[in-house]
Scaffold this motif. Structure first.
Motif, PDB file in Angstrom:
ATOM      1  N   VAL A 121       0.832  -1.198   0.000  1.00 32.04           N
ATOM      2  CA  VAL A 121       0.000   0.000   0.000  1.00 32.04           C
ATOM      3  C   VAL A 121       0.869   1.251   0.000  1.00 32.04           C
ATOM      4  O   VAL A 121       1.887   1.287   0.698  1.00 32.04           O
ATOM      5  N   VAL A 122       0.447   2.258  -0.757  1.00 30.91           N
ATOM      6  CA  VAL A 122       1.067   3.574  -0.641  1.00 30.91           C
ATOM      7  C   VAL A 122      -0.034   4.552  -0.254  1.00 30.91           C
ATOM      8  O   VAL A 122      -1.112   4.564  -0.853  1.00 30.91           O
ATOM      9  N   ILE A 123       0.248   5.351   0.766  1.00 29.52           N
ATOM     10  CA  ILE A 123      -0.801   6.181   1.355  1.00 29.52           C
ATOM     11  C   ILE A 123      -0.465   7.652   1.224  1.00 29.52           C
ATOM     12  O   ILE A 123       0.664   8.068   1.510  1.00 29.52           O
ATOM     13  N   GLY A 124      -1.435   8.425   0.811  1.00 28.04           N
ATOM     14  CA  GLY A 124      -1.290   9.872   0.832  1.00 28.04           C
ATOM     15  C   GLY A 124      -1.491  10.328   2.262  1.00 28.04           C
ATOM     16  O   GLY A 124      -2.538  10.092   2.846  1.00 28.04           O
ATOM     17  N   SER A 125      -0.471  10.958   2.856  1.00 29.09           N
ATOM     18  CA  SER A 125      -0.531  11.286   4.272  1.00 29.09           C
ATOM     19  C   SER A 125      -0.500  12.790   4.504  1.00 29.09           C
ATOM     20  O   SER A 125       0.292  13.515   3.909  1.00 29.09           O
ATOM     21  N   ARG A 126      -1.381  13.229   5.405  1.00 32.50           N
ATOM     22  CA  ARG A 126      -1.404  14.651   5.758  1.00 32.50           C
ATOM     23  C   ARG A 126      -0.517  14.940   6.940  1.00 32.50           C
ATOM     24  O   ARG A 126      -0.201  16.079   7.238  1.00 32.50           O
ATOM     25  N   SER A 164      -6.560   8.306   6.376  1.00 40.36           N
ATOM     26  CA  SER A 164      -6.503   8.854   5.023  1.00 40.36           C
ATOM     27  C   SER A 164      -7.499   8.161   4.112  1.00 40.36           C
ATOM     28  O   SER A 164      -7.686   6.952   4.172  1.00 40.36           O
ATOM     29  N   GLY A 165      -8.137   8.948   3.270  1.00 43.60           N
ATOM     30  CA  GLY A 165      -9.071   8.374   2.298  1.00 43.60           C
ATOM     31  C   GLY A 165      -8.423   8.288   0.929  1.00 43.60           C
ATOM     32  O   GLY A 165      -9.100   8.098  -0.075  1.00 43.60           O
ATOM     33  N   PHE A 166      -7.093   8.464   0.879  1.00 45.44           N
ATOM     34  CA  PHE A 166      -6.367   8.560  -0.389  1.00 45.44           C
ATOM     35  C   PHE A 166      -5.207   7.578  -0.363  1.00 45.44           C
ATOM     36  O   PHE A 166      -4.236   7.771   0.369  1.00 45.44           O
ATOM     37  N   PHE A 167      -5.329   6.487  -1.116  1.00 47.33           N
ATOM     38  CA  PHE A 167      -4.265   5.479  -1.106  1.00 47.33           C
ATOM     39  C   PHE A 167      -4.334   4.607  -2.352  1.00 47.33           C
ATOM     40  O   PHE A 167      -5.339   4.589  -3.060  1.00 47.33           O
ATOM     41  N   MET A 168      -3.227   3.899  -2.583  1.00 46.61           N
ATOM     42  CA  MET A 168      -3.169   2.978  -3.719  1.00 46.61           C
ATOM     43  C   MET A 168      -2.676   1.651  -3.176  1.00 46.61           C
ATOM     44  O   MET A 168      -1.803   1.602  -2.310  1.00 46.61           O
ATOM     45  N   VAL A 169      -3.259   0.565  -3.703  1.00 46.67           N
ATOM     46  CA  VAL A 169      -2.955  -0.736  -3.131  1.00 46.67           C
ATOM     47  C   VAL A 169      -2.826  -1.765  -4.251  1.00 46.67           C
ATOM     48  O   VAL A 169      -3.407  -1.590  -5.323  1.00 46.67           O
ATOM     49  N   ARG A 170      -2.022  -2.802  -4.016  1.00 47.98           N
ATOM     50  CA  ARG A 170      -2.001  -3.906  -4.969  1.00 47.98           C
ATOM     51  C   ARG A 170      -3.362  -4.583  -4.911  1.00 47.98           C
ATOM     52  O   ARG A 170      -3.838  -4.924  -3.831  1.00 47.98           O
ATOM     53  N   PRO A 199       0.981  -8.429   8.413  1.00 47.47           N
ATOM     54  CA  PRO A 199       1.239  -6.985   8.356  1.00 47.47           C
ATOM     55  C   PRO A 199       1.369  -6.522   6.901  1.00 47.47           C
ATOM     56  O   PRO A 199       1.881  -7.261   6.069  1.00 47.47           O
ATOM     57  N   LEU A 200       0.904  -5.306   6.641  1.00 44.05           N
ATOM     58  CA  LEU A 200       0.987  -4.776   5.281  1.00 44.05           C
ATOM     59  C   LEU A 200       2.254  -3.935   5.136  1.00 44.05           C
ATOM     60  O   LEU A 200       2.598  -3.170   6.035  1.00 44.05           O
ATOM     61  N   ARG A 201       2.926  -4.104   4.004  1.00 42.96           N
ATOM     62  CA  ARG A 201       4.105  -3.277   3.752  1.00 42.96           C
ATOM     63  C   ARG A 201       3.627  -1.973   3.138  1.00 42.96           C
ATOM     64  O   ARG A 201       2.992  -1.976   2.094  1.00 42.96           O
ATOM     65  N   PHE A 202       3.908  -0.876   3.816  1.00 46.03           N
ATOM     66  CA  PHE A 202       3.347   0.388   3.328  1.00 46.03           C
ATOM     67  C   PHE A 202       4.376   1.503   3.307  1.00 46.03           C
ATOM     68  O   PHE A 202       5.443   1.407   3.901  1.00 46.03           O
ATOM     69  N   ARG A 203       4.018   2.550   2.602  1.00 49.94           N
ATOM     70  CA  ARG A 203       4.822   3.761   2.600  1.00 49.94           C
ATOM     71  C   ARG A 203       3.858   4.936   2.549  1.00 49.94           C
ATOM     72  O   ARG A 203       2.827   4.876   1.880  1.00 49.94           O
ATOM     73  N   GLU A 204       4.192   5.992   3.309  1.00 52.47           N
ATOM     74  CA  GLU A 204       3.353   7.182   3.284  1.00 52.47           C
ATOM     75  C   GLU A 204       4.046   8.288   2.501  1.00 52.47           C
ATOM     76  O   GLU A 204       5.238   8.521   2.669  1.00 52.47           O
TER      77      GLU A 204
END
Ligand code: GDD
Ligand code: MN
Length: 369
Positions: A121-126, A164-170, A199-204
Motif C-alpha cells: 500500500v502507498v498512502i497519501g498522508s497529511r 486517510s481516504g487517499f491510497f493505492m494498493v495492490r 502486516p501490510l508493507r506500506f509507505r506514506e
C-alpha cells in the motif's frame, strides 16, 4: 484524448454522492497527470439525487477510460469503494475523493513506488513532513487527531495517517481480505490494515489536503458513530456483525429510557405499576426503533408509510422477544436459582431474537423487481 487498447494498469476508484459539479474536473486532471499510464476511472455513485451518475455516463461516452457503477438503495463510502475496487481487473487500484481535496498529482509517484518496491500500500498522508490539512477549524482538527490516535491503536502499525481516504494498493491485497472487511463507515484504509491477515508493507507520501472544490461534505455525526462501531467490531472480532453490536448498544439505551418513563409515570404521575410498566415498555421500544432506524440501518432507513409499518413490526417482534426473555429467564431460575445468570440469559435470548426478526421483517431490503 487517448483511447485505451490494453487492460488498465491502474484503476482509480472515486466514490460519489452529489458530486455532479466535480466529476468533469477529475477526468480532466487525471488525463493530465496520468499521461503515459494505462488507467481507468471508476465512479461508484450511490444514486445521487443531483444526477452525478448521469453526468458520468455522458463523460464516459466521450472517454472510454471512464465508467460508472450506480448503486440503488444503498449508502456508504467504504462499501462503495470496496465494490469499485472489486469491479476492475487492474493490478493496482487507488481510492480518491471526488471533491479534489486529494492531490491527484501524487498518483504516478504512488504507482511507481508500488511497482518498483516490495510494498502493498502507498498512502497519501497529511501528517508527515510536507503534508498538511489546510484550513481546518480547531474542532475538526482535534476530532481528526483523536480518531487518528484511536485508529493507530487498533492497527498496531506505525501509520501516521490511518484515516486517510487517499491510497493505492495492490489489487490482490484487497481481493485477499475483501470478504472480511467490515465495510462500514468511512475508514476503508484502517479496515484494510485491521483485517489483512499479515502486516501490510506500506509507505506514506506527503500531500496537502485541499479545500473542497464544489458541493458539501457528507461527514456528519453518524459517520463518527460508524467509526466507533468499526473499532468495536475489529476489537471483538468478526463473529459479531456490526449491526448486532449497534442494535445491542441501542437496546441498552432503551433500558435507561424505560426506567426514566417508569419512574416518571409511577412515582410522579402516580399511575398503577402495570400502566407505568406498559407505557415505559412502549416508549422504550419506540425510541429503540427510531434510533436503530437512524443509526443501525442508516443505509436502508425507512421513511414515510414504511416507517409506520416498520414501527409496528418492530413492536410486535420485540413483544415476542420480551416473552421469550421472561420465559427463558424464569425457566432457568426455577432450575438453578442463579438469578443474575438467569436474567442475563433471558436478555441474551431476547436481544438475539429481536435482532434476527427485525433484521428480516422491519428492515428488509427493498424489493427491486
Ligand atoms: N458512493 C458514496 N456513498 N460516496 C460517498 C458517500 C456515500 O454514502 N459519502 C461520501 N461519499 C463520497 C463523497 O462524494 C466524496 O467523493 C468522498 O466520498 C469523501 O466524502 P466527503 O464528504 O468529502 O468527506 P470528507 O472530506 O469530510 O472526508 C474525507 O477526508 C477524511 C479525512 O479527514 C474522506 O477522504 C475521508 O475518507 C477521510 O478520512
Ligand atoms: Mn471531502
Amino acid at each position: 484524448m487517448s483511447t485505451p487498447c490494453r487492460a488498465p494498469t491502474l484503476a482509480v476508484v472515486v466514490p460519489t454522492y452529489n458530486e455532479a459539479e466535480n466529476v468533469v474536473v477529475i477526468v480532466e486532471r487525471l488525463e493530465r497527470v496520468l499521461a503515459g499510464i494505462d488507467w481507468e476511472l471508476l465512479f461508484v455513485d450511490d444514486d445521487s439525487p443531483d444526477g452525478t451518475a448521469r453526468r458520468v455516463r455522458a463523460l464516459a461516452r466521450a472517454n472510454p477510460r471512464v465508467r460508472v457503477l450506480q448503486r440503488i438503495g444503498r449508502r456508504g463510502l467504504s462499501s462503495a469503494c470496496i465494490e469499485g475496487l472489486l469491479a476492475t481487473s487492474a493490478p493496482y487500484v487507488a481510492v480518491m475523493d471526488a471533491d479534489l481535496q486529494h492531490d491527484e498529482a501524487l498518483l504516478p509517484t504512488m504507482l511507481s513506488h508500488l511497482q518498483s518496491e516490495p510494498l502493498d500500500v502507498v498512502i497519501g498522508s497529511r501528517y508527515i513532513a510536507g503534508g498538511g490539512v489546510g484550513d481546518w477549524d480547531a474542532q475538526r482538527a482535534s476530532m481528526s487527531r483523536l480518531a487518528t490516535r484511536l485508529g493507530q491503536r487498533l492497527i498496531k502499525a506505525e501509520l501516521k495517517d490511518p484515516m486517510s481516504g487517499f491510497f493505492m494498493v495492490r489489487a490482490e491485497v484487497l481481493q485477499d481480505c475483501a470478504r472480511n472487511l467490515s465495510g462500514v463507515g468511512y475508514k476503508l484504509l484502517l479496515d484494510l490494515f485491521a483485517t489483512h491477515p499479515g502486516p501490510l508493507r506500506f509507505r506514506e507520501l506527503p500531500y496537502r489536503f485541499r479545500p473542497r472544490q464544489a458541493g458539501e461534505s457528507k461527514l456528519d455525526e453518524a459517520v463518527l458513530w460508524e467509526y466507533l462501531l468499526m473499532l468495536i467490531q475489529k476489537w471483538v472480532g468478526p463473529m459479531l456483525p456490526v449491526r448486532f453490536i449497534a442494535f445491542s448498544l441501542i437496546g441498552a439505551s432503551g433500558v435507561l429510557v424505560h426506567m426514566l418513563v417508569l419512574w416518571t409515570s409511577f412515582k410522579l404521575a402516580d399511575t398503577s405499576f402495570l400502566v407505568a410498566q406498559s407505557l415505559a415498555t412502549l416508549v422504550a421500544m419506540t425510541t429503540n426503533f427510531f434510533l436503530n432506524n437512524l443509526f443501525t440501518y442508516r443505509d436502508m432507513r425507512l421513511r414515510g408509510w414504511d416507517l409506520l409499518r416498520g414501527w409496528f413490526s418492530f413492536v410486535l417482534a420485540c413483544s415476542v422477544g420480551a416473552l421469550a426473555n421472561v420465559g427463558v429467564a424464569s425457566w432457568l431460575f426455577e432450575a438453578h436459582s442463579f438469578w443474575v445468570l438467569s436474567a442475563l440469559a433471558g436478555i441474551l435470548v431476547g436481544v438475539v431474537w429481536n435482532y434476527a426478526v427485525t433484521a428480516v421483517y422491519t428492515w428488509k431490503r427493498p424489493q427491486t423487481a
